[in-house]
Design an enzyme around this catalytic site. Sequence first.
Site, PDB file in Angstrom:
ATOM      1  CG  ASP A 125     -11.031   2.274 -34.760  1.00 20.74           C
ATOM      2  OD1 ASP A 125     -10.975   2.823 -35.808  1.00 20.74           O
ATOM      3  OD2 ASP A 125     -10.467   1.278 -34.359  1.00 20.74           O
ATOM      4  CE  LYS A 129     -24.788   2.810 -33.661  1.00 19.01           C
ATOM      5  NZ  LYS A 129     -24.786   1.360 -33.762  1.00 19.01           N
ATOM      6  CG  ASP A 161     -10.063  12.163 -37.826  1.00 18.72           C
ATOM      7  OD1 ASP A 161      -9.551  11.115 -36.933  1.00 18.72           O
ATOM      8  OD2 ASP A 161     -11.190  11.965 -38.283  1.00 18.72           O
TER       9      ASP A 161
HETATM   10  C1  LIG Z   1      -8.106   4.028 -37.286  1.00 19.69           C
HETATM   11  S1  LIG Z   1      -6.666   2.795 -36.924  1.00 19.69           S
HETATM   12  C2  LIG Z   1      -5.381   4.073 -36.871  1.00 19.69           C
HETATM   13  C3  LIG Z   1      -3.708   3.219 -37.157  1.00 19.69           C
HETATM   14  C4  LIG Z   1      -2.795   4.133 -36.889  1.00 19.69           C
HETATM   15  N1  LIG Z   1      -2.296   4.609 -35.631  1.00 19.69           N
HETATM   16  C5  LIG Z   1      -2.796   5.390 -37.931  1.00 19.69           C
HETATM   17  O1  LIG Z   1      -2.829   6.649 -37.420  1.00 19.69           O
HETATM   18  O2  LIG Z   1      -2.576   5.171 -39.032  1.00 19.69           O
HETATM   19  C6  LIG Z   1      -7.031   2.329 -35.617  1.00 19.69           C
HETATM   20  C7  LIG Z   1      -6.401   1.156 -35.165  1.00 19.69           C
HETATM   21  O3  LIG Z   1      -6.579   0.538 -33.977  1.00 19.69           O
HETATM   22  C8  LIG Z   1      -6.687  -0.598 -33.754  1.00 19.69           C
HETATM   23  N2  LIG Z   1      -7.773  -0.958 -32.578  1.00 19.69           N
HETATM   24  C9  LIG Z   1      -8.802  -0.398 -32.335  1.00 19.69           C
HETATM   25  N3  LIG Z   1      -9.223  -0.953 -31.400  1.00 19.69           N
HETATM   26  C10 LIG Z   1      -8.367  -1.718 -30.753  1.00 19.69           C
HETATM   27  C11 LIG Z   1      -8.152  -2.525 -29.387  1.00 19.69           C
HETATM   28  N4  LIG Z   1      -9.275  -2.768 -28.483  1.00 19.69           N
HETATM   29  N5  LIG Z   1      -6.860  -3.337 -29.439  1.00 19.69           N
HETATM   30  C12 LIG Z   1      -5.945  -3.162 -30.346  1.00 19.69           C
HETATM   31  N6  LIG Z   1      -6.159  -2.565 -31.334  1.00 19.69           N
HETATM   32  C13 LIG Z   1      -7.210  -1.874 -31.617  1.00 19.69           C
HETATM   33  C14 LIG Z   1      -7.358  -1.119 -35.265  1.00 19.69           C
HETATM   34  O4  LIG Z   1      -6.900  -2.545 -35.632  1.00 19.69           O
HETATM   35  C15 LIG Z   1      -6.451   0.050 -36.277  1.00 19.69           C
HETATM   36  O5  LIG Z   1      -5.466  -0.477 -36.608  1.00 19.69           O
END
Ligand SMILES: C[S@@+](CC[C@H](N)C(=O)[O-])C[C@H]1O[C@@H](n2cnc3c(N)ncnc32)[C@H](O)[C@@H]1O
Length: 226
Positions: A125, A129, A161
Amino acid sequence: MKFAEIQSLPFVFENFSFENPVLYNTPDVVVDNKGKWNFSFFKNLNPIILELACGGGEYSISLAQNYRDSNFIGIDIKGARIWKGAKYVMEKGLTNIGFIRSRIELIEHFFAEKELSEIWITFPDPFLKESKSNKRLTSPYFLDKYAQLIKPSGILHLKTDDDTLMDFSIESIGEHPAFEIVETYFDLYNDSEAVKNTNLVNIQTKYEKMHLSNNKTIKYIKARRI
Ligand SMILES: C[S@@+](CC[C@H](N)C(=O)[O-])C[C@H]1O[C@@H](n2cnc3c(N)ncnc32)[C@H](O)[C@@H]1O
Protein backbone atom coordinates in the site's frame (compact mmCIF):
# COMPACT_ATOMS: atom_id res chain seq x y z
CA MET A 1 -14.16 -21.56 8.51
CA LYS A 2 -11.11 -20.00 6.84
CA PHE A 3 -9.61 -19.04 10.21
CA ALA A 4 -10.15 -22.53 11.59
CA GLU A 5 -8.56 -24.03 8.50
CA ILE A 6 -5.53 -21.70 8.73
CA GLN A 7 -5.05 -22.71 12.35
CA SER A 8 -4.95 -26.36 11.40
CA LEU A 9 -2.12 -25.92 8.88
CA PRO A 10 1.41 -26.70 10.11
CA PHE A 11 2.99 -24.12 7.80
CA VAL A 12 0.86 -21.10 8.84
CA PHE A 13 1.84 -19.09 11.92
CA GLU A 14 -0.29 -16.34 13.44
CA ASN A 15 0.17 -13.46 15.79
CA PHE A 16 -2.97 -12.53 17.68
CA SER A 17 -1.88 -9.34 19.44
CA PHE A 18 0.51 -6.52 18.62
CA GLU A 19 1.30 -6.23 22.34
CA ASN A 20 2.25 -9.88 22.56
CA PRO A 21 4.62 -10.43 19.61
CA VAL A 22 4.66 -14.22 19.49
CA LEU A 23 3.51 -16.68 16.84
CA TYR A 24 1.02 -19.48 17.29
CA ASN A 25 0.73 -22.55 15.14
CA THR A 26 -2.46 -23.77 16.76
CA PRO A 27 -4.42 -21.39 19.05
CA ASP A 28 -2.73 -22.64 22.26
CA VAL A 29 0.81 -23.42 21.16
CA VAL A 30 3.42 -20.68 20.88
CA VAL A 31 6.08 -21.50 18.31
CA ASP A 32 9.43 -19.75 18.61
CA ASN A 33 11.21 -20.13 15.28
CA LYS A 34 13.34 -17.00 15.66
CA GLY A 35 16.85 -17.96 14.54
CA LYS A 36 15.64 -21.53 14.00
CA TRP A 37 13.54 -21.43 10.81
CA ASN A 38 16.09 -23.56 8.93
CA PHE A 39 16.54 -26.09 11.68
CA SER A 40 13.03 -26.32 13.15
CA PHE A 41 10.72 -25.58 10.26
CA PHE A 42 12.33 -26.08 6.85
CA LYS A 43 14.72 -28.78 8.08
CA ASN A 44 17.43 -27.73 5.65
CA LEU A 45 20.11 -25.05 5.34
CA ASN A 46 18.71 -23.36 2.24
CA PRO A 47 18.41 -19.56 2.07
CA ILE A 48 15.27 -17.98 3.51
CA ILE A 49 13.42 -15.39 1.44
CA LEU A 50 10.65 -13.32 3.01
CA GLU A 51 7.83 -11.68 1.05
CA LEU A 52 6.22 -8.73 2.82
CA ALA A 53 2.57 -7.81 2.15
CA CYS A 54 2.26 -11.14 0.32
CA GLY A 55 -1.55 -11.07 0.00
CA GLY A 56 -2.49 -14.44 -1.51
CA GLY A 57 1.21 -15.33 -1.71
CA GLU A 58 1.33 -15.62 -5.51
CA TYR A 59 4.92 -14.38 -5.72
CA SER A 60 6.31 -16.60 -2.97
CA ILE A 61 4.40 -19.62 -4.24
CA SER A 62 5.73 -19.25 -7.79
CA LEU A 63 9.26 -18.71 -6.54
CA ALA A 64 8.92 -21.73 -4.23
CA GLN A 65 7.83 -23.85 -7.18
CA ASN A 66 10.70 -22.59 -9.36
CA TYR A 67 13.42 -22.66 -6.70
CA ARG A 68 13.13 -25.84 -4.66
CA ASP A 69 16.54 -25.16 -3.09
CA SER A 70 15.34 -21.97 -1.39
CA ASN A 71 12.82 -21.43 1.40
CA PHE A 72 10.04 -18.84 1.25
CA ILE A 73 7.84 -17.19 3.86
CA GLY A 74 4.98 -14.83 3.03
CA ILE A 75 3.71 -12.38 5.63
CA ASP A 76 0.46 -10.41 5.56
CA ILE A 77 -2.11 -9.26 8.08
CA LYS A 78 -5.11 -10.43 6.07
CA GLY A 79 -6.07 -13.99 7.01
CA ALA A 80 -8.48 -14.56 4.12
CA ARG A 81 -5.73 -13.78 1.59
CA ILE A 82 -3.22 -16.04 3.30
CA TRP A 83 -5.85 -18.79 3.46
CA LYS A 84 -6.11 -18.75 -0.34
CA GLY A 85 -2.35 -19.14 -0.79
CA ALA A 86 -2.07 -21.68 2.01
CA LYS A 87 -4.80 -23.86 0.50
CA TYR A 88 -2.92 -23.92 -2.79
CA VAL A 89 0.35 -24.81 -1.02
CA MET A 90 -1.42 -27.66 0.76
CA GLU A 91 -2.94 -29.00 -2.47
CA LYS A 92 0.43 -28.88 -4.24
CA GLY A 93 2.28 -30.35 -1.25
CA LEU A 94 5.00 -27.67 -1.31
CA THR A 95 7.40 -28.00 1.60
CA ASN A 96 9.66 -24.97 1.04
CA ILE A 97 7.11 -22.32 1.93
CA GLY A 98 5.29 -21.03 5.01
CA PHE A 99 3.09 -18.07 5.92
CA ILE A 100 2.87 -15.69 8.83
CA ARG A 101 -0.32 -13.77 9.54
CA SER A 102 0.87 -10.72 11.42
CA ARG A 103 1.62 -7.05 11.15
CA ILE A 104 4.97 -6.56 9.44
CA GLU A 105 5.94 -4.11 12.19
CA LEU A 106 6.67 -7.16 14.38
CA ILE A 107 9.11 -9.01 12.11
CA GLU A 108 12.18 -8.55 14.28
CA HIS A 109 10.42 -10.68 16.92
CA PHE A 110 10.07 -13.57 14.48
CA PHE A 111 13.46 -13.57 12.74
CA ALA A 112 16.99 -13.33 14.09
CA GLU A 113 19.71 -10.98 12.91
CA LYS A 114 20.99 -12.01 9.44
CA GLU A 115 18.52 -14.91 9.21
CA LEU A 116 17.17 -13.77 5.83
CA SER A 117 18.87 -13.86 2.43
CA GLU A 118 16.32 -11.69 0.64
CA ILE A 119 13.19 -9.65 1.24
CA TRP A 120 10.62 -9.00 -1.49
CA ILE A 121 8.09 -6.19 -1.04
CA THR A 122 5.39 -6.73 -3.63
CA PHE A 123 2.92 -3.94 -4.36
CA PRO A 124 2.68 -2.57 -0.84
CA ASP A 125 0.00 0.00 0.00
CA PRO A 126 1.55 3.36 -0.98
CA PHE A 127 0.06 5.40 1.91
CA LEU A 128 -0.04 8.49 -0.29
CA LYS A 129 -0.69 11.07 2.43
CA GLU A 130 2.63 12.52 3.52
CA SER A 131 1.47 12.31 7.15
CA LYS A 132 1.29 8.50 6.76
CA SER A 133 4.64 8.09 4.98
CA ASN A 134 6.14 6.35 8.04
CA LYS A 135 3.71 3.46 7.33
CA ARG A 136 5.26 2.88 3.90
CA LEU A 137 7.17 -0.39 3.89
CA THR A 138 10.26 1.39 2.59
CA SER A 139 10.28 4.09 5.28
CA PRO A 140 13.42 4.33 7.46
CA TYR A 141 11.45 2.70 10.32
CA PHE A 142 11.03 -0.51 8.29
CA LEU A 143 14.42 -0.31 6.52
CA ASP A 144 16.14 -0.36 9.93
CA LYS A 145 14.38 -3.65 10.67
CA TYR A 146 15.27 -5.18 7.27
CA ALA A 147 18.89 -4.08 7.74
CA GLN A 148 19.06 -6.17 10.90
CA LEU A 149 17.49 -9.27 9.37
CA ILE A 150 19.10 -9.46 5.92
CA LYS A 151 22.58 -11.00 5.68
CA PRO A 152 25.44 -8.91 4.25
CA SER A 153 25.16 -9.01 0.42
CA GLY A 154 21.52 -10.09 0.76
CA ILE A 155 18.91 -8.41 -1.40
CA LEU A 156 15.90 -6.16 -0.84
CA HIS A 157 13.45 -6.02 -3.78
CA LEU A 158 10.53 -3.66 -4.28
CA LYS A 159 7.91 -3.95 -7.01
CA THR A 160 5.31 -1.18 -7.21
CA ASP A 161 2.97 0.56 -9.62
CA ASP A 162 3.02 3.78 -7.63
CA ASP A 163 5.18 6.77 -8.67
CA THR A 164 5.08 8.45 -5.27
CA LEU A 165 6.17 5.27 -3.49
CA MET A 166 8.88 4.67 -6.11
CA ASP A 167 10.37 8.16 -5.70
CA PHE A 168 10.08 7.94 -1.92
CA SER A 169 11.78 4.51 -1.90
CA ILE A 170 14.67 5.55 -4.14
CA GLU A 171 15.37 8.31 -1.66
CA SER A 172 14.84 6.34 1.55
CA ILE A 173 16.72 3.20 0.43
CA GLY A 174 19.40 5.29 -1.30
CA GLU A 175 20.02 7.25 1.89
CA HIS A 176 20.01 4.25 4.22
CA PRO A 177 23.57 3.39 5.30
CA ALA A 178 22.93 -0.38 5.20
CA PHE A 179 21.73 -0.55 1.58
CA GLU A 180 23.00 0.32 -1.86
CA ILE A 181 20.62 0.43 -4.81
CA VAL A 182 21.94 -1.76 -7.62
CA GLU A 183 19.05 -1.71 -10.12
CA THR A 184 16.04 0.49 -10.82
CA TYR A 185 13.45 0.13 -13.56
CA PHE A 186 10.67 2.63 -14.07
CA ASP A 187 8.81 0.62 -16.70
CA LEU A 188 9.74 -3.01 -16.19
CA TYR A 189 7.86 -4.53 -19.11
CA ASN A 190 9.19 -2.02 -21.63
CA ASP A 191 12.82 -2.22 -20.64
CA SER A 192 14.99 -4.49 -22.77
CA GLU A 193 17.39 -5.22 -19.90
CA ALA A 194 14.66 -5.84 -17.31
CA VAL A 195 12.70 -8.35 -19.39
CA LYS A 196 15.76 -10.61 -19.51
CA ASN A 197 15.18 -11.28 -15.81
CA THR A 198 12.45 -13.88 -16.01
CA ASN A 199 11.65 -13.76 -12.27
CA LEU A 200 10.77 -10.11 -12.60
CA VAL A 201 8.42 -10.41 -15.53
CA ASN A 202 7.11 -13.98 -15.53
CA ILE A 203 5.73 -13.97 -12.00
CA GLN A 204 2.86 -11.59 -11.43
CA THR A 205 0.89 -11.05 -8.27
CA LYS A 206 -2.83 -10.39 -8.15
CA TYR A 207 -2.29 -6.64 -7.79
CA GLU A 208 0.35 -6.60 -10.49
CA LYS A 209 -2.05 -8.19 -12.98
CA MET A 210 -4.69 -5.64 -11.99
CA HIS A 211 -2.30 -2.70 -12.48
CA LEU A 212 -1.09 -4.04 -15.82
CA SER A 213 -4.66 -4.41 -17.07
CA ASN A 214 -5.19 -0.75 -16.09
CA ASN A 215 -2.16 0.17 -18.25
CA LYS A 216 -0.04 1.18 -15.29
CA THR A 217 3.73 0.90 -15.53
CA ILE A 218 5.47 -1.39 -13.06
CA LYS A 219 8.55 -0.17 -11.24
CA TYR A 220 11.29 -2.13 -9.53
CA ILE A 221 14.18 -1.46 -7.14
CA LYS A 222 16.89 -3.93 -6.18
CA ALA A 223 19.09 -2.98 -3.24
CA ARG A 224 22.00 -4.86 -1.72
CA ARG A 225 22.65 -5.14 2.01
CA ILE A 226 26.10 -3.67 2.46
C1 LIG B 1 -1.95 -3.93 -2.29
S1 LIG B 1 -1.92 -5.43 -1.42
C2 LIG B 1 -0.71 -6.36 -2.34
C3 LIG B 1 -0.83 -7.84 -2.11
C4 LIG B 1 0.11 -8.70 -2.95
N1 LIG B 1 1.50 -8.44 -2.65
C5 LIG B 1 -0.14 -8.49 -4.42
O1 LIG B 1 0.72 -7.86 -5.06
O2 LIG B 1 -1.16 -8.97 -4.92
C6 LIG B 1 -1.07 -4.95 0.02
C7 LIG B 1 -1.07 -5.99 1.12
O3 LIG B 1 -0.30 -5.50 2.19
C8 LIG B 1 -0.88 -5.95 3.42
N2 LIG B 1 -0.38 -5.04 4.45
C9 LIG B 1 -0.35 -3.69 4.41
N3 LIG B 1 0.24 -3.19 5.51
C10 LIG B 1 0.58 -4.27 6.28
C11 LIG B 1 1.24 -4.42 7.55
N4 LIG B 1 1.66 -3.37 8.22
N5 LIG B 1 1.42 -5.66 8.00
C12 LIG B 1 1.00 -6.75 7.31
N6 LIG B 1 0.38 -6.68 6.11
C13 LIG B 1 0.18 -5.45 5.60
C14 LIG B 1 -2.37 -5.88 3.16
O4 LIG B 1 -3.08 -6.72 4.02
C15 LIG B 1 -2.45 -6.31 1.69
O5 LIG B 1 -2.69 -7.70 1.55
